[in-house]
Design a protein around this motif. Structure first.
Motif, PDB file in Angstrom:
ATOM      1  N   PRO A  48      -3.869   7.073  10.449  1.00  0.00           N
ATOM      2  CA  PRO A  48      -2.797   6.756  11.147  1.00  0.00           C
ATOM      3  C   PRO A  48      -1.332   6.220  10.601  1.00  0.00           C
ATOM      4  CG  PRO A  48      -4.084   4.880  11.315  1.00  0.00           C
ATOM      5  CD  PRO A  48      -4.801   5.666  10.419  1.00  0.00           C
TER       6      PRO A  48
ATOM      7  N   GLY B 107       0.703   4.023  -2.430  1.00  0.00           N
ATOM      8  CA  GLY B 107       0.293   5.421  -2.215  1.00  0.00           C
ATOM      9  C   GLY B 107      -1.071   5.557  -1.747  1.00  0.00           C
ATOM     10  N   ILE B 108      -1.416   4.229  -1.150  1.00  0.00           N
ATOM     11  CA  ILE B 108      -3.057   4.433  -0.637  1.00  0.00           C
ATOM     12  C   ILE B 108      -3.078   3.788   0.936  1.00  0.00           C
ATOM     13  CG2 ILE B 108      -4.013   3.739  -3.039  1.00  0.00           C
ATOM     14  CD1 ILE B 108      -4.075   0.923  -2.528  1.00  0.00           C
ATOM     15  N   LEU B 109      -1.923   4.291   1.380  1.00  0.00           N
ATOM     16  CA  LEU B 109      -2.087   3.952   2.967  1.00  0.00           C
ATOM     17  C   LEU B 109      -3.113   4.999   3.577  1.00  0.00           C
ATOM     18  CD1 LEU B 109       1.607   3.791   4.382  1.00  0.00           C
ATOM     19  CD2 LEU B 109      -0.233   2.325   4.615  1.00  0.00           C
ATOM     20  N   ASP B 110      -3.696   4.577   4.456  1.00  0.00           N
ATOM     21  CA  ASP B 110      -4.674   5.511   5.389  1.00  0.00           C
ATOM     22  C   ASP B 110      -4.004   6.438   6.054  1.00  0.00           C
ATOM     23  OD1 ASP B 110      -7.143   2.761   6.168  1.00  0.00           O
ATOM     24  OD2 ASP B 110      -7.119   4.335   4.694  1.00  0.00           O
TER      25      ASP B 110
ATOM     26  N   GLN C 198       0.734  -1.292   0.038  1.00  0.00           N
ATOM     27  CA  GLN C 198       0.121  -0.124   0.075  1.00  0.00           C
ATOM     28  C   GLN C 198       0.849   1.224  -0.069  1.00  0.00           C
ATOM     29  OE1 GLN C 198      -2.984  -0.249   2.971  1.00  0.00           O
ATOM     30  NE2 GLN C 198      -3.595  -2.231   2.477  1.00  0.00           N
TER      31      GLN C 198
END
Lengths: 342, 308, 322
Positions: free
Chosen positions: A78, A72-75, A68
């Protein structure tokens, strides 16, 4: 019809001779109420066109988070990328502004996920979900997008594609849905495909079909494939190289044959020994005792130390660096020789 | 889908009979002097008694009485109020303003609830979110019997921003304050449902896929998330239409709007049995029909139900 | 298991009745273990969250004050709410009468304070009745399933099919037939008999999802009979959302009593209630706002307190917010 590929090719720093994908010293942490969880602690790997790299590891070892972060799709609260680089042909994706980064997604690097039923939007027909890639990224008309979508569905071997283009995800079987996801990922001809446990939710026979489909499509397009899994059986047939991850670090990386034949890290060795074998019927299974460490409280020294049969004092004090054992082999252990049996 | 529709229709029929029976039984069962109950507090002459007995089939068994009553309902004969006016014509007079009031209230409440709910969910824990949560809590807690008189007092009388009462042919402006008050009955729950639905959907797997497809945040939220999140909200709004029609009783009473609720209010006060039962039965029917439509709408909106 | 979030704790917060979670070597004490090192139950975790919540303490404080007011009104005012002198009609505040006098010359403050009792008594009793009915019906429908569930669900549909206020009107009218009573029993029964539906539905769905958990299957396999399954395993795990609904229902019932009293079909005669006070003060609002405003404020604050309490408890129990 805008040509997004041309725009991406215009990325400054793009170097056609650089590895297709290279991850350098990636660190990702999650800041939560219960503390900071260090999910990824210094991951390195690289990928060339046509290669298949398998990332192997237990649940919680950081493999999905790595994927991820690459996409580049990390939340983002946090999760935070605290260090490292993700280089696509020499361009550091982490330093790109979001607008350019978005162009890279799906066009250059695509990803498929484990559970196709929840990964697809339940209220739109798959034709819509496929078509929006063409309409938004390539500026195609609805009509053209539909035509291309049907072609794609044919490529992933969905029978009667023309009829099924207007069906909803829940009207497909598990294997068919996964094919739809693959179609969606390959729509814009990306150069890298990251597959996050693509077959874990499927039956064994369907697994085999999907894996062979992936292999074939990869060959046709000369794509780089990153296959994330915890299933060693799936990996053996498909991968060129295997990267074993534990507690957010790569503990061993090697060509597939070497990993199976002569593992250099105690964890890899233990994993291989824990696979039930037909010729050892009647004997007790070799499970790895203990549990992976809590990512909020990683032990000092080697993360695998508490569960390792080869561990000694030095393991508790110093985290082992990545030793280069052979031109394409890396392992992080103080006692590689012992593990190898040399 | 067809099976779903049929099932819902059957349920509605069952609920209709059940609900009207309960209402009817509550009003008229086991009474010592049903004739007196029908007449309220006024004394009856003998001739009136005979007439009423015949009219309401009081010599027949209770179930038969109920059957006549239902037949009447279904054929449009709603009986006669103790004031002598046919209930049907009273209804026809009262409906229009109630419908206008209810629709206005629903539209305002839904607009506020959905926009605030979406914004709160996107920026969870932010200032806007906390402020709206506090506000909805207060609105939720204020019973309509508190809100309506207070609103009339403050905004209608003391501040004079709005007219304090409305008439049968009230303009939308005159209905605005009552509609706002009425809307508070439902805006809080609608906002909360929107917020939690959007928040849940933002965490869904398909959102991750949509982002991995390189779609803009605007598209991910506006096209993918919203379509999923609004399904429960829209159905709730439908149900709320029914809720508002019964909640209008107090609001119409306070603002003197001569709608269905107001007449019902007056009927209770004057102990007009047939009127109360008649109006309540109609409201129940409307409520049931609205719920049925909403359920069918749900099937239209959610393809998983449509193609089961 | 795809890992969207890394393991923040080793193991999942155990629910009462689950097999004990595996423990791993952990340095220091994470917050999900209690002082003895044992894993905390879901209720224990929830209590820890609640203790930290400002909302919870504010609401609890308000509730405590209101309950005190209901139990010992004399603590708050020495005046007699029924001692009304027409001569004092709409007079302003004086002495202990902080809120002035209403249209009959009664002490508004005293009436407001004494009004708490009616609301609380009716609200609590009504909620208990509704809760009892809801518990039994929800548990029966959820646990037994099959035809019983079908029948009970249809029954719930029918009761739900009638909007609350309409049914309350009709029911309350019937129950208050006796002109001598003060209507407390009637209103309580009305609220109880009509308010159980949401509680029953919540209980039913909580029971159904608890019933399908693996640990229930495990217990059944180990020979537990239906009663034991229901009381030891299913009930403790489904009671959480039910309690939350009850707290919210309490707020709703207090408001409901006021509404019915306002409409004239709630408490009657000499009874002192906020609803009656609001109804009586309405027509005179232009002359004197205080008799309308103060009971309204108290009513709203009470309902608010209970709803906030219910919200805080629900948020604390919600595993998704962890």
């Amino acid at each position: 019809m805008t040509d997004i590929k041309a725009e991406v090719d215009a990325l400054p720093g793009l170097d056609p001779r650089a590895p297709l994908l290279q991850v350098a010293d990636l660190h990702v942490e999650f800041r939560t109420r219960d503390g900071v969880a260090k999910a990824v602690n210094g991951v390195n790997f690289w990928l060339h066109p046509g290669e298949t790299l398998a990332i192997l590891g237990e649940s919680g070892c950081g493999k999905s988070v790595t994927a991820q972060a690459i996409m580049g799709i990390l939340d983002t609260p946090p999760g935070h990328v605290t260090r490292g680089q993700v280089l696509y042909r020499g361009v550091d994706l982490l330093r790109l502004p979001e607008k350019k980064r978005r162009r890279v997604r799906a066009n250059r690097i695509a990803m498929i996920f484990q559970d196709a039923l929840s990964a697809l939007n339940p209220v739109y027909p798959i034709g819509f979900q496929l078509g929006e890639l063409f309409r938004k990224h390539r500026g195609m008309s609805r009509h053209d997008a539909k035509r291309r979508s049907i072609e794609l569905l044919d490529q992933v071997r969905i029978p009667a594609a023309r009829d099924r283009i207007n069906d909803y995800p829940h009207q497909f079987s598990g294997g068919m849905r996964q094919r739809v996801m693959i179609a969606m990922a390959l729509a814009l001809d990306p150069e890298v495909l990251i597959a996050d446990e693509p077959t874990t939710a499927l039956d064994v026979t369907v697994q085999a079909q999907i894996m062979s489909l992936l292999a074939e499509l990869q060959r046709q397009r000369n794509m780089g494939l990153v296959l994330i899994t915890h299933d060693m059986g799936v990996v053996a047939d498909v991968a060129d190289r295997i990267s074993v991850m534990y507690a957010g670090r790569v503990v061993e990386e090697a060509p597939v044959y070497d990993i199976y034949a002569r593992p250099a890290h105690p964890y890899t060795r233990a994993l291989l020994e824990s696979i039930p074998r037909l010729d050892r019927k009647g004997r007790q299974l070799n499970a790895i005792s203990g549990l992976p460490p809590a990512l909020t409280e990683l032990p000092p020294g080697c993360s695998f130390g508490p569960r390792c049969g080869y561990a000694r004092d030095v393991c508790r004090r110093e985290a082992p660096p990545a030793y280069q054992i052979a031109p394409h082999r890396v392992a992080s252990c103080h006692f590689i020789r012992e593990v190898l049996g040399v | 889908m067809f099976r779903y529709v049929v099932r819902r229709l059957l349920q509605m029929v069952l609920t209709f009979f059940g609900a009207t029976f309960v209402v009817y039984a509550l009003m008229f069962a086991n009474q010592d002097d049903p004739l007196q109950a029908l007449a309220g507090e006024r004394p009856l002459t003998d001739s009136q008694r005979t007439a009423l007995t015949e009219r309401y089939h009081l010599d027949d068994s209770f179930l038969q009485q109920y059957w006549y009553y239902v037949k009447g309902l279904l054929t449009g004969d709603f009986g006669t109020s103790l004031t002598g006016r046919p209930i049907g014509s009273m209804l026809a007079d009262a409906w229009p303003v109630t419908i206008r009031l209810t629709l206005l209230a629903i539209v305002i409440a839904a607009a506020v609830a959905i926009s605030a709910g979406v914004l709160s969910a996107i920026r969870r824990g932010g200032v806007f979110d906390n402020a709206t949560t506090l506000l909805t809590l207060i609105v939720l807690a204020l019973p309509i019997v508190v809100l309506a008189p207070l609103a009339q007092l403050i905004f209608g009388i003391q501040l004079g921003w709005f007219p304090a009462t409305a008439t049968k042919d009230a303009t939308l402006w005159q209905l605005l304050l009552p509609a706002l008050v009425l809307g508070t009955l439902v805006v809080a729950t609608e906002l909360r449902v929107t917020r939690s639905s959007v928040a849940d959907n933002l965490r869904a797997d398909y959102v991750r896929t949509a982002r991995a497809k390189g779609l803009s945040a605007k598209r991910v939220i506006g096209v993918h998330v919203l379509r999923n999140s609004l399904i429960p909200v829209i159905t709730l709004i439908g149900v709320d239409i029914g809720v508002l029609m019964s909640g209008a009783i107090v609001t119409e009473g306070v603002f003197n709007i001569p709608g269905v609720g107001f007449n019902l209010f007056r009927g209770i006060r004057t102990e007009d049995g047939p009127l109360v039962v008649g109006f309540v039965s109609i409201l129940v029917i409307v409520f049931l029909v609205v719920n049925l439509i909403v359920d069918l709408l749900y099937a239209v909106l959610d393809p998983r139900i449509r193609y089961e | 298991m795809s890992e969207m979030q890394p393991l923040v704790r080793s193991g999942v917060a155990g629910q009462p009745g689950t097999p004990a979670e595996a423990t791993g070597p952990v340095a220091g004490r994470p917050r999900h273990r209690d002082a003895g090192g044992k894993p905390r139950s879901l209720a224990g975790d929830a209590w820890l969250d609640l203790r930290r919540s400002k909302v919870f303490w504010t609401a609890a404080g308000l509730v405590a004050v209101i309950l005190l007011m209901a139990a010992w009104p004399a603590l708050f005012t020495s005046a007699d709410p029924r001692e009304c002198l027409l001569a004092r009609k709409h007079a302003g505040p004086s002495g202990g009468a902080f809120f002035g006098y209403d249209f009959q010359g009664c002490d508004v403050f005293a009436k407001t304070v004494y009004g708490a009792r009616a609301s609380i008594v009716v609200g609590v009793c009504g909620t208990l009745i509704a809760g009892g009915i809801g518990l039994v019906i929800g548990l029966a429908a959820g646990f037994h399933g099959g035809w019983l569930d079908a029948v009970l669900s249809r029954f719930i549909d029918i009761v739900l099919g009638i909007p609350f206020l309409l049914a309350a009107i009709v029911l309350a009218k019937r129950l208050t037939a006796d002109p001598a009573s003060d209507g407390v029993l009637a209103v309580t029964c009305t609220l109880g008999l009509l308010g159980w539906t949401t509680a029953a539905r919540v209980m039913r769905s909580a029971v159904i999802s608890a019933k399908n958990q693996d640990y229930v299957a495990a217990a059944r396999m180990l020979g537990a009979g239906p009663m034991r399954l229901m009381t030891r395993h299913v009930l403790p795990n489904s009671i959480g959302p039910f309690v939350v609904v009850l707290t919210l229902l309490l707020g709703v019932n207090i408001a409901g009593e006021a509404t019915l009293s306002y409409l004239g079909i709630g408490l009657k005669n000499d009874a002192i209630s906020w609803g009656i006070a609001i109804a009586e003060a309405g027509p005179y609002a232009r002359a004197a706002a205080a008799p309308l405003v103060w009971p309204s404020v108290f009513l709203a604050a009470t309902v608010l307190a209970f709803i906030m309490l219910g919200d805080a408890i629900r948020d604390a129990f919600d595993p998704k917010l962890r």
